[in-house]
Design a protein around this motif. Structure first.
Motif, PDB file in Angstrom:
ATOM      1  N   GLN A  38      17.182  30.370  86.418  1.00 47.37           N
ATOM      2  CA  GLN A  38      17.494  29.093  85.794  1.00 47.37           C
ATOM      3  C   GLN A  38      16.225  28.269  85.623  1.00 47.37           C
ATOM      4  O   GLN A  38      15.431  28.151  86.554  1.00 47.37           O
ATOM      5  CB  GLN A  38      18.499  28.317  86.652  1.00 47.37           C
ATOM      6  N   VAL A  39      16.071  27.719  84.426  1.00 47.50           N
ATOM      7  CA  VAL A  39      14.997  26.760  84.182  1.00 47.50           C
ATOM      8  C   VAL A  39      15.630  25.382  84.062  1.00 47.50           C
ATOM      9  O   VAL A  39      16.810  25.263  83.700  1.00 47.50           O
ATOM     10  CB  VAL A  39      14.186  27.109  82.917  1.00 47.50           C
ATOM     11  N   LYS A  43      21.355  26.514  81.445  1.00 53.56           N
ATOM     12  CA  LYS A  43      22.352  27.142  82.290  1.00 53.56           C
ATOM     13  C   LYS A  43      21.724  28.264  83.092  1.00 53.56           C
ATOM     14  O   LYS A  43      20.762  28.900  82.674  1.00 53.56           O
ATOM     15  CB  LYS A  43      23.489  27.716  81.428  1.00 53.56           C
ATOM     16  N   ARG A  44      22.318  28.521  84.252  1.00 53.40           N
ATOM     17  CA  ARG A  44      21.876  29.655  85.054  1.00 53.40           C
ATOM     18  C   ARG A  44      22.355  30.928  84.363  1.00 53.40           C
ATOM     19  O   ARG A  44      23.532  31.038  83.996  1.00 53.40           O
ATOM     20  CB  ARG A  44      22.462  29.541  86.460  1.00 53.40           C
ATOM     21  N   GLU A  45      21.446  31.888  84.191  1.00 53.91           N
ATOM     22  CA  GLU A  45      21.823  33.113  83.498  1.00 53.91           C
ATOM     23  C   GLU A  45      21.692  34.317  84.412  1.00 53.91           C
ATOM     24  O   GLU A  45      20.769  34.400  85.240  1.00 53.91           O
ATOM     25  CB  GLU A  45      20.983  33.328  82.236  1.00 53.91           C
ATOM     26  N   ASP A  89       9.642  34.529  81.249  1.00 52.62           N
ATOM     27  CA  ASP A  89      10.328  34.891  82.495  1.00 52.62           C
ATOM     28  C   ASP A  89      10.154  33.822  83.565  1.00 52.62           C
ATOM     29  O   ASP A  89      10.765  33.903  84.639  1.00 52.62           O
ATOM     30  CB  ASP A  89       9.801  36.224  83.039  1.00 52.62           C
ATOM     31  N   THR A  90       9.310  32.833  83.293  1.00 53.29           N
ATOM     32  CA  THR A  90       9.111  31.745  84.247  1.00 53.29           C
ATOM     33  C   THR A  90      10.427  31.041  84.512  1.00 53.29           C
ATOM     34  O   THR A  90      11.102  30.587  83.585  1.00 53.29           O
ATOM     35  CB  THR A  90       8.076  30.741  83.703  1.00 53.29           C
ATOM     36  N   SER A  91      10.816  30.974  85.788  1.00 51.81           N
ATOM     37  CA  SER A  91      12.113  30.428  86.140  1.00 51.81           C
ATOM     38  C   SER A  91      12.254  30.387  87.658  1.00 51.81           C
ATOM     39  O   SER A  91      11.453  30.973  88.381  1.00 51.81           O
ATOM     40  CB  SER A  91      13.220  31.310  85.554  1.00 51.81           C
ATOM     41  N   THR A 121       6.434  32.041  88.298  1.00 52.18           N
ATOM     42  CA  THR A 121       5.686  31.418  87.208  1.00 52.18           C
ATOM     43  C   THR A 121       4.753  32.453  86.594  1.00 52.18           C
ATOM     44  O   THR A 121       3.965  33.081  87.304  1.00 52.18           O
ATOM     45  CB  THR A 121       4.872  30.224  87.726  1.00 52.18           C
ATOM     46  N   VAL A 122       4.874  32.628  85.280  1.00 50.40           N
ATOM     47  CA  VAL A 122       4.056  33.597  84.560  1.00 50.40           C
ATOM     48  C   VAL A 122       3.175  32.844  83.564  1.00 50.40           C
ATOM     49  O   VAL A 122       3.684  32.147  82.691  1.00 50.40           O
ATOM     50  CB  VAL A 122       4.921  34.628  83.821  1.00 50.40           C
TER      51      VAL A 122
END
Length: 124
Positions: A38-39, A43-45, A89-91, A121-122
């Motif tokens: 989730q960011v 929404k949380r995926e 992909d940062t999340s 964190t990417v």
């Protein structure tokens, strides 16, 4: 059930990370174990899940071929191996347990226990 999911960090694009999730109070071999992300403001995926008794894992299309979910029933730990990481992909990543069978896709409400989350964190 307590899920502990440390293991995040910062990497450059193309790098790899492995996220562990240690479960206590529940045998992961009887649960569907998953990873969500989730960011802020989104929404949380569901990212991936794996049936407790082994079997076909599920991945969202954006991580297929790059992420691998696995489990070690001896240590009651689920892993998310992430390779070829991209900035998107940062999340915050969360481990979760569904005490039923895995289904064909992932819904937040189906998962009863959650880890505290770990930041990935990417950078490009």
């Amino acid at each position: 059930v307590q899920l502990v999911d440390p293991g995040g960090g910062s990497v450059q694009a193309g790098g790899s990370l492995r996220l562990p999730c240690k479960a206590s109070g529940e045998d992961i071999s009887t649960s569907c174990m998953g990873w969500f992300r989730q960011v802020p403001g989104m929404k949380r995926e569901g990212v991936a899940h794996i049936p407790g008794g082994g079997g076909l894992a599920y991945y969202i299309i954006s991580v297929k071929g790059r992420f691998t979910i696995s489990q070690d029933t001896a240590t009651n730990t689920v892993y998310l191996q992430m390779s070829g990481l991209k900035p998107e992909d940062t999340s915050m990543y969360y481990c979760a347990a569904d005490y039923g069978d895995c289904r064909s896709y992932m819904v937040v409400e189906w998962f009863e226990s959650w880890g505290q989350g770990t930041q990935v964190t990417v950078s490009s």
